[in-house]
Motif scaffolding. Sequence first.
Motif, PDB file in Angstrom:
ATOM      1  N   GLN A   1       0.854  -1.193   0.000  1.00  0.00           N
ATOM      2  CA  GLN A   1       0.000   0.000   0.000  1.00  0.00           C
ATOM      3  C   GLN A   1       0.885   1.238   0.000  1.00  0.00           C
ATOM      4  OE1 GLN A   1      -2.276  -0.038   3.633  1.00  0.00           O
ATOM      5  NE2 GLN A   1      -0.595  -0.869   4.846  1.00  0.00           N
TER       6      GLN A   1
ATOM      7  N   THR B   1       0.383   3.790   1.542  1.00  0.00           N
ATOM      8  CA  THR B   1       0.412   4.372   2.880  1.00  0.00           C
ATOM      9  C   THR B   1       1.777   4.169   3.538  1.00  0.00           C
ATOM     10  OG1 THR B   1      -1.855   3.519   2.901  1.00  0.00           O
ATOM     11  CG2 THR B   1      -1.113   4.643   4.882  1.00  0.00           C
TER      12      THR B   1
ATOM     13  N   ARG C   1       0.436  -7.278  -4.246  1.00  0.00           N
ATOM     14  CA  ARG C   1      -0.185  -8.175  -3.264  1.00  0.00           C
ATOM     15  C   ARG C   1      -0.241  -9.582  -3.826  1.00  0.00           C
ATOM     16  NH1 ARG C   1      -5.114  -4.462  -0.655  1.00  0.00           N
ATOM     17  NH2 ARG C   1      -3.752  -2.656  -0.326  1.00  0.00           N
TER      18      ARG C   1
ATOM     19  N   GLU D   1      -2.333 -11.916  -4.647  1.00  0.00           N
ATOM     20  CA  GLU D   1      -3.775 -11.995  -4.895  1.00  0.00           C
ATOM     21  C   GLU D   1      -4.108 -13.186  -5.770  1.00  0.00           C
ATOM     22  OE1 GLU D   1      -6.202 -10.173  -3.825  1.00  0.00           O
ATOM     23  OE2 GLU D   1      -5.535  -8.093  -3.547  1.00  0.00           O
TER      24      GLU D   1
ATOM     25  N   LEU E   1      -5.469  -7.368  -9.423  1.00  0.00           N
ATOM     26  CA  LEU E   1      -4.150  -7.602 -10.005  1.00  0.00           C
ATOM     27  C   LEU E   1      -3.175  -7.913  -8.877  1.00  0.00           C
ATOM     28  CD1 LEU E   1      -4.208  -4.463 -12.295  1.00  0.00           C
ATOM     29  CD2 LEU E   1      -4.261  -6.822 -13.102  1.00  0.00           C
TER      30      LEU E   1
ATOM     31  N   PHE F   1      -0.515  -3.450  -8.933  1.00  0.00           N
ATOM     32  CA  PHE F   1      -1.471  -2.400  -9.300  1.00  0.00           C
ATOM     33  C   PHE F   1      -0.937  -1.058  -8.814  1.00  0.00           C
ATOM     34  CE2 PHE F   1      -3.443  -2.251  -5.021  1.00  0.00           C
ATOM     35  CZ  PHE F   1      -2.973  -3.456  -4.500  1.00  0.00           C
TER      36      PHE F   1
ATOM     37  N   GLN G   1      -1.595   2.705  -6.612  1.00  0.00           N
ATOM     38  CA  GLN G   1      -2.382   3.424  -5.616  1.00  0.00           C
ATOM     39  C   GLN G   1      -1.908   4.859  -5.473  1.00  0.00           C
ATOM     40  OE1 GLN G   1      -2.160   1.442  -1.826  1.00  0.00           O
ATOM     41  NE2 GLN G   1      -3.945   0.164  -2.249  1.00  0.00           N
TER      42      GLN G   1
ATOM     43  N   ASP H   1      -1.894   7.818  -2.349  1.00  0.00           N
ATOM     44  CA  ASP H   1      -2.140   8.092  -0.938  1.00  0.00           C
ATOM     45  C   ASP H   1      -1.862   9.564  -0.697  1.00  0.00           C
ATOM     46  OD1 ASP H   1      -2.458   5.232  -0.036  1.00  0.00           O
ATOM     47  OD2 ASP H   1      -2.118   6.220   1.909  1.00  0.00           O
TER      48      ASP H   1
ATOM     49  N   PHE I   1      -9.095   0.409   9.143  1.00  0.00           N
ATOM     50  CA  PHE I   1      -7.682   0.339   8.765  1.00  0.00           C
ATOM     51  C   PHE I   1      -6.912   0.685  10.033  1.00  0.00           C
ATOM     52  CE2 PHE I   1     -10.046   1.745   5.038  1.00  0.00           C
ATOM     53  CZ  PHE I   1      -9.623   0.867   4.054  1.00  0.00           C
TER      54      PHE I   1
ATOM     55  N   PHE J   1      -4.390   2.264  10.681  1.00  0.00           N
ATOM     56  CA  PHE J   1      -3.690   3.552  10.734  1.00  0.00           C
ATOM     57  C   PHE J   1      -4.617   4.754  10.757  1.00  0.00           C
ATOM     58  CE2 PHE J   1      -4.259   3.140   6.176  1.00  0.00           C
ATOM     59  CZ  PHE J   1      -4.020   1.778   5.957  1.00  0.00           C
TER      60      PHE J   1
ATOM     61  N   LEU K   1     -13.580   3.655  -4.444  1.00  0.00           N
ATOM     62  CA  LEU K   1     -12.276   4.244  -4.772  1.00  0.00           C
ATOM     63  C   LEU K   1     -11.186   3.808  -3.810  1.00  0.00           C
ATOM     64  CD1 LEU K   1     -12.997   7.917  -5.883  1.00  0.00           C
ATOM     65  CD2 LEU K   1     -12.384   5.961  -7.282  1.00  0.00           C
TER      66      LEU K   1
ATOM     67  N   GLY L   1      -9.853   3.815   0.732  1.00  0.00           N
ATOM     68  CA  GLY L   1     -10.103   4.008   2.157  1.00  0.00           C
ATOM     69  C   GLY L   1      -9.571   5.351   2.616  1.00  0.00           C
ATOM     70  N   ALA L   2     -10.068   5.775   3.794  1.00  0.00           N
ATOM     71  CA  ALA L   2      -9.648   7.085   4.308  1.00  0.00           C
ATOM     72  C   ALA L   2      -9.933   7.147   5.806  1.00  0.00           C
ATOM     73  CB  ALA L   2     -10.396   8.192   3.580  1.00  0.00           C
TER      74      ALA L   2
ATOM     75  N   GLY M   1      -6.499   6.925   0.644  1.00  0.00           N
ATOM     76  CA  GLY M   1      -5.800   6.157  -0.388  1.00  0.00           C
ATOM     77  C   GLY M   1      -6.826   5.693  -1.407  1.00  0.00           C
TER      78      GLY M   1
ATOM     79  N   GLY N   1      -7.269   3.257  -5.321  1.00  0.00           N
ATOM     80  CA  GLY N   1      -6.674   2.439  -6.376  1.00  0.00           C
ATOM     81  C   GLY N   1      -6.803   3.163  -7.701  1.00  0.00           C
TER      82      GLY N   1
ATOM     83  N   ARG O   1      -8.659   0.730 -11.255  1.00  0.00           N
ATOM     84  CA  ARG O   1     -10.095   0.513 -11.478  1.00  0.00           C
ATOM     85  C   ARG O   1     -10.794   1.779 -11.958  1.00  0.00           C
ATOM     86  NH1 ARG O   1     -11.173  -2.818  -5.980  1.00  0.00           N
ATOM     87  NH2 ARG O   1      -9.860  -4.615  -6.450  1.00  0.00           N
TER      88      ARG O   1
HETATM   89  C1  FA5 Z   1      -5.516   0.386   1.386  1.00  0.00           C
HETATM   90  O1  FA5 Z   1      -4.606  -0.081   0.719  1.00  0.00           O
HETATM   91  C2  FA5 Z   1      -5.269   1.510   2.331  1.00  0.00           C
HETATM   92  N1  FA5 Z   1      -3.862   1.754   2.417  1.00  0.00           N
HETATM   93  C3  FA5 Z   1      -6.033   2.746   1.863  1.00  0.00           C
HETATM   94  C4  FA5 Z   1      -6.073   3.830   2.907  1.00  0.00           C
HETATM   95  C5  FA5 Z   1      -5.154   4.882   2.845  1.00  0.00           C
HETATM   96  C6  FA5 Z   1      -7.012   3.787   3.935  1.00  0.00           C
HETATM   97  C7  FA5 Z   1      -5.181   5.883   3.800  1.00  0.00           C
HETATM   98  C8  FA5 Z   1      -7.038   4.779   4.912  1.00  0.00           C
HETATM   99  C9  FA5 Z   1      -6.131   5.832   4.811  1.00  0.00           C
HETATM  100  P1  FA5 Z   1      -7.350  -1.172   0.332  1.00  0.00           P
HETATM  101  O2  FA5 Z   1      -6.682  -2.442   0.617  1.00  0.00           O
HETATM  102  O3  FA5 Z   1      -8.829  -1.148   0.411  1.00  0.00           O
HETATM  103  O4  FA5 Z   1      -6.838   0.011   1.246  1.00  0.00           O
HETATM  104  O5  FA5 Z   1      -6.899  -0.716  -1.131  1.00  0.00           O
HETATM  105  C10 FA5 Z   1      -7.247   0.562  -1.635  1.00  0.00           C
HETATM  106  C11 FA5 Z   1      -7.685   0.472  -3.086  1.00  0.00           C
HETATM  107  O6  FA5 Z   1      -6.670  -0.146  -3.855  1.00  0.00           O
HETATM  108  C12 FA5 Z   1      -8.920  -0.390  -3.317  1.00  0.00           C
HETATM  109  O7  FA5 Z   1     -10.098   0.331  -3.117  1.00  0.00           O
HETATM  110  C13 FA5 Z   1      -8.754  -0.767  -4.776  1.00  0.00           C
HETATM  111  O8  FA5 Z   1      -9.205   0.269  -5.616  1.00  0.00           O
HETATM  112  C14 FA5 Z   1      -7.271  -0.869  -4.921  1.00  0.00           C
HETATM  113  N2  FA5 Z   1      -6.848  -2.277  -4.877  1.00  0.00           N
HETATM  114  C15 FA5 Z   1      -6.628  -3.030  -3.775  1.00  0.00           C
HETATM  115  N3  FA5 Z   1      -6.259  -4.280  -4.131  1.00  0.00           N
HETATM  116  C16 FA5 Z   1      -6.234  -4.310  -5.482  1.00  0.00           C
HETATM  117  C17 FA5 Z   1      -5.914  -5.312  -6.461  1.00  0.00           C
HETATM  118  N4  FA5 Z   1      -5.511  -6.526  -6.102  1.00  0.00           N
HETATM  119  N5  FA5 Z   1      -6.013  -4.986  -7.772  1.00  0.00           N
HETATM  120  C18 FA5 Z   1      -6.402  -3.739  -8.153  1.00  0.00           C
HETATM  121  N6  FA5 Z   1      -6.696  -2.758  -7.283  1.00  0.00           N
HETATM  122  C19 FA5 Z   1      -6.628  -3.033  -5.957  1.00  0.00           C
END
Ligand code: FA5
Length: 336
Positions: A173, A175, A199, A201, A208, A211, A213, A215, A253, A255, A277, A279-280, A304, A306, A309
Amino acid sequence: MTSTADIQALVGEAVAGIDAATTSARLKEIERDFLGKSGSITSLTRLIGSLPTPEEKQAFGAAVNQAKQHVQGLIDAKADALIRAEREAQMEAERIDITMPGRRMRAGNTHVLYQTMQKIKRVLGGLGFRYLESPELEEFKYNFDKLNYPKDHPAMDEQDTFYIDDDHVLRTQMTAIQGRIFETTKPPLRCFTIGRTYRNEAVDRTHLHTFHQVDAFMIDKGVSMAHLKGTLEAFARAMFGEDAKLRFRPDFFPFVEPGVDYAVSTQKLFNGRWVELGGAGLIHPNILEAHGIDPDVYSGFAFGLGVDRIPMMAYGVDDVRLFLENDLRFLSQFRE
Ligand code: FA5
């Protein structure tokens, strides 16, 4: 071999060869065989010395010379014609048709994911966030420990990744940049990052293993959920259009506290559907304290999302893997 008949026989042979020759290369061979240094007609001159009388020597020498000149003349005349014909044939074969339509140069275009990331950079930069980067091969402590994950917490299972050794992982992530920033930069601060995340996955239509992200973080005195919502709404309008609406739902989350996930919806882009979209939340006081930032004075938000998508939803692509398959027929549709 010293009679006029011998000379005539050789001349006859040469003439037949010249007549039959259809290429200048063949003519050159004939010239070499008959008139070259050891050619058969040239060799006759060496026999002159063997003739008994000066008259005979002179007559034979003159006859050989005449034969040489005759054959050379025939060769030269035919060579002229053959070489001219060969040149014409070559010109014809290499002719350039200047009336033929040219081949169009194929202009490339930036990758659709890159376009999306550039747009996010412009929007967040415009909102006053500074762009920063951190390593893809990250220390375990920045990816998890410093983000308030208790040892062996199950939240880490959702983000299983590729371990390089006990202390290094491919970051799961964006983050993970937080600890690095908070160690070196004192609040107030407002910054963001974009990059590749990994990840372990089960890859499918929407998941994926590699991928992207975004933040973003802001810490200042009196920062609240209202600032987070206002910022995300401004971000969503700039990204997806003026009618973009956001939906927040509680989420966990380690954090952030409180934590939310958020989805966007627009009539035009997503047909009124909610598109997740990311997390926050408000940055957890434990994290502020761990970096010597007094949580009674400062507070902050983090969000944060992705990247991959977003164009998937915006363009109605039903499989996110297509973005990474490098099929130009697919990718060249997304021109900015
Ligand atoms: C996080 O990774 C947190 N770090 C986000 C966050 C930041 C929360 C700051 C709070 C404060 P999450 O695991 O839900 O959260 O991933 C965030 C986004 O990444 C997802 O909504 C999605 O759009 C994208 N994502 C996650 N896993 C995948 C994947 N395997 N393939 C494609 N996109 C992905």
